[in-house]
Design a protein around this motif. Structure first.
Motif, PDB file in Angstrom:
ATOM      1  N   LEU A  53       8.046  20.483   4.822  1.00  0.00           N
ATOM      2  CA  LEU A  53       8.044  19.979   3.417  1.00  0.00           C
ATOM      3  C   LEU A  53       8.510  21.038   2.708  1.00  0.00           C
TER       4      LEU A  53
ATOM      5  N   ARG B  32       0.921   2.671  -5.280  1.00  0.00           N
ATOM      6  CA  ARG B  32      -0.527   3.239  -4.799  1.00  0.00           C
ATOM      7  C   ARG B  32      -1.032   3.551  -5.925  1.00  0.00           C
TER       8      ARG B  32
ATOM      9  N   VAL C 192       6.995  17.409  -5.118  1.00  0.00           N
ATOM     10  CA  VAL C 192       6.813  15.585  -4.474  1.00  0.00           C
ATOM     11  C   VAL C 192       5.912  15.537  -4.088  1.00  0.00           C
ATOM     12  N   THR C 193       5.285  14.256  -4.798  1.00  0.00           N
ATOM     13  CA  THR C 193       4.303  13.328  -4.540  1.00  0.00           C
ATOM     14  C   THR C 193       4.768  12.682  -3.509  1.00  0.00           C
ATOM     15  N   ILE C 194       4.094  12.611  -1.707  1.00  0.00           N
ATOM     16  CA  ILE C 194       4.313  11.644  -0.882  1.00  0.00           C
ATOM     17  C   ILE C 194       2.908  10.944  -0.713  1.00  0.00           C
ATOM     18  N   PHE C 195       3.460  10.266  -0.277  1.00  0.00           N
ATOM     19  CA  PHE C 195       2.502   8.186  -0.185  1.00  0.00           C
ATOM     20  C   PHE C 195       2.619   8.386   1.476  1.00  0.00           C
ATOM     21  N   LEU C 196       1.138   8.687   2.490  1.00  0.00           N
ATOM     22  CA  LEU C 196       1.593   8.580   3.311  1.00  0.00           C
ATOM     23  C   LEU C 196       1.318   6.999   4.177  1.00  0.00           C
ATOM     24  N   GLU C 197       1.324   6.092   4.597  1.00  0.00           N
ATOM     25  CA  GLU C 197       0.882   4.556   4.403  1.00  0.00           C
ATOM     26  C   GLU C 197       0.625   4.493   6.145  1.00  0.00           C
ATOM     27  N   MET C 198       0.089   4.276   7.012  1.00  0.00           N
ATOM     28  CA  MET C 198      -0.513   3.107   7.865  1.00  0.00           C
ATOM     29  C   MET C 198      -1.240   2.256   7.623  1.00  0.00           C
TER      30      MET C 198
ATOM     31  N   ILE D  11       6.152   7.250   2.510  1.00  0.00           N
ATOM     32  CA  ILE D  11       6.935   7.071   4.337  1.00  0.00           C
ATOM     33  C   ILE D  11       5.335   6.167   5.421  1.00  0.00           C
ATOM     34  N   ILE D  12       6.551   5.096   6.078  1.00  0.00           N
ATOM     35  CA  ILE D  12       5.977   4.868   6.894  1.00  0.00           C
ATOM     36  C   ILE D  12       6.009   4.978   8.658  1.00  0.00           C
ATOM     37  N   ASP D  13       7.290   5.751   8.248  1.00  0.00           N
ATOM     38  CA  ASP D  13       7.809   5.912   9.936  1.00  0.00           C
ATOM     39  C   ASP D  13       8.352   7.731  10.322  1.00  0.00           C
ATOM     40  N   LEU D  14       6.337   8.081   9.842  1.00  0.00           N
ATOM     41  CA  LEU D  14       6.869   9.519  10.688  1.00  0.00           C
ATOM     42  C   LEU D  14       6.767   9.737  11.330  1.00  0.00           C
TER      43      LEU D  14
ATOM     44  N   VAL E 147       7.121  17.704   9.856  1.00  0.00           N
ATOM     45  CA  VAL E 147       8.309  17.288   8.867  1.00  0.00           C
ATOM     46  C   VAL E 147       8.244  18.713   8.467  1.00  0.00           C
TER      47      VAL E 147
ATOM     48  N   GLN F  96       0.701  -1.299  -0.080  1.00  0.00           N
ATOM     49  CA  GLN F  96      -0.170  -0.100  -0.227  1.00  0.00           C
ATOM     50  C   GLN F  96       0.630   1.601  -1.007  1.00  0.00           C
TER      51      GLN F  96
END
Lengths: 333, 333
Positions: A251, A137, A259-265, A242-245, A249, A133
């Motif tokens: 930006l 994406r 940049v495109t940021i994919f946050l994932e939990m 990013i999974i370890d936020l 941050v 995920q």
């Protein structure tokens, strides 16, 4: 039933987990009751233990990845029956898998072939879904304009699975970061085309393998340090998963590169009941990849027995940042 | 030539712009020399004036959006000749359009039909590119799973163009936010299906139009306030496009929903020389949309004459946050 529980959040020093007798899980109509055989131990577990306080007077059972045997299937489940060998992910909002039994929504579960051992099956669901995920994406794939990807802190569970998935499902060039000889060797084994050391200057190492920048970065571990140099190595209009936020941050430098940021939990779907059918589909494709010999379970440390001592050692390994592959604990044999 | 320049960064109080005689721009091989007719005034101009100090002893000419006539074409340009009516965007790293003439890379420029007036042409390139690159982010389109989008602070230049572009190039439901009756009416005119007030509670207003959440949010203006409520209204695995970022942002709540963030700064391509051919292509499609009557130039305030007084008034309008549509200044007639 027996379970490892905690009544107050705790650091490693006090730890705070205890083995207790607790009531059997209550089954919802869409739940399976699972007799647990093996569980995966993940960084998320240690973070919850440190940061999430139970309800007053209550307790929390950690553990969100497991394999086991279906004991009972709720009346609104589909496709499962008692005796099935299954693996899957838990739900952050409910009690987890540090226990003899667990109740879990059937859409977070899949059966696995009899040829695969339970410890392998327990090592893969959560890291697979997390990696999947984070990076696949756009309609279940990498963005089309990604030809190379850097995985920062790649030797752990999610990184190992990301490496294998990228190798199996794409043709991009894969650069892993690691810092020790044994973790570097592991990353190559898992599929990295190149490995660089995140404790040394990044750009000279990139240039040495013929790159000035990368199309995509996947931060699995160590964002607190890497946030200083990642914006330098991502290309304009690149991607940053990013999974370890932790914490705010800045930006600004990523903004300058659009940049495109994919946050994932990985618990987003279960918290918000969003597209709940997806995990089982991903696990089904994973099984095909395993059957085809393209992916193997990266379990490298196996503990035997649901004890406080075992769990404390597992959590300490994770918090020390020295895990290669996955940690699995056998609840039963 | 005459130009509005500044020698030190300044707040509105001192302003600091002066009309000066400066050397004609030096032409690179890939440059066009443009005799400027009209220029668009944008929020980015006022931010640079406040934050970017010139080289010691030097000066900065602001202005990154223009229409005019080609005076000379560098030998490595393609498709242009003296006398062409053109419009385009400037380059943040070079001197801008608050001047009688300007040198600009030919790939940031396109010709426009003789039927369109210069003031209209100057009102669109920068806001079009900004909006386009913020929202049509997946192979030049919206992400496939976006059925509705909220544009926060939509009455200004970028918002007005985003509304028109969405109407012309997609079938999504468009919710704009505005706070005054005249800006609300403007947003509807530009294409908003719904307008809600960002100074009142958002969720009840969303529910009143039958929505619990939105697939995508585009923050054009006011992120400092809206960052408090935007994470609540974005759906899990939704999209958040941002152009008005200032300072660090706490991504925790967005992480919990596994949101994708599209950062966009329109100067990324010129700073990094990345896909330099794209702006002209977007402007070409824009012209077709204008010709087809699907988009009009949202210039609503026209100043006449390159004077300090005019420019100060224009910057004050922007900093007060009261701009509807675009501000254009005629350098020549």
């Amino acid at each position: 039933m027996k379970a490892l529980i905690y009544r107050h959040k705790n650091t490693m020093e006090n730890f705070g987990l205890e083995l207790a007798d607790v009531p059997e899980p209550e089954l919802r109509d869409t739940d399976l009751l699972i007799e647990l055989v093996a569980i995966g131990i993940n960084p998320g577990d240690t973070q919850i233990r440190q940061n999430t306080e139970p309800e007053p007077g209550g307790y929390i059972i950690l553990g969100y990845e497991f394999s086991g045997i279906v004991k009972k299937a709720g009346r609104h489940t589909k496709g499962f029956q008692a005796g099935d060998r299954v693996f899957g992910i838990g739900d952050f909002m409910r009690n987890g898998a540090y226990a003899e039994q667990m109740a879990v929504d059937y859409r977070n579960v899949n059966t696995f072939p009899s040829g695969s051992p339970f410890d392998h099956a327990a090592a893969v669901p959560l890291v697979t879904l997390t990696a999947w995920q984070s990076i696949f994406r756009v309609n279940g794939q990498l963005p089309e304009d990604v030809k190379n990807i850097m995985i920062v802190g790649a030797a752990g569970g999610v990184g190992s699975m990301a490496l294998q998935l990228l190798k199996a499902r794409s043709s991009v060039r894969i650069i892993a970061t690691a810092s020790r000889p044994e973790s570097s060797a592991w990353c190559r084994k898992m599929g990295a085309d190149e490995v660089i050391n995140h404790h040394e200057e990044i750009l000279p190492q990139l240039r040495a393998i013929g790159l000035e920048e990368v199309d995509m970065v996947f931060s699995v571990n160590g964002l607190k340090d890497s946030i200083r140099w990642v914006p330098e190595v991502i290309r304009p209009y690149g991607y940053f998963a990013i999974i370890d936020l932790q914490g705010a941050v800045d930006l600004g430098k990523l903004m300058q590169k659009s940049v495109t940021i994919f946050l994932e939990m990985v618990f987003t779907r279960s918290i918000y009941h969003y597209q709940s059918e997806l995990p089982a589909k991903v696990l089904a494709e994973l099984i095909e990849l395993v059957k085809a010999g393209k992916i193997s379970a990266p379990g490298t440390t196996i503990f035997r027995g649901l004890t406080v001592e075992n769990m404390k050692e597992a959590h300490a390994m994770i918090e020390n940042g020295n895990v290669i592959g996955k940690i699995v604990l056998m609840v039963a044999e």
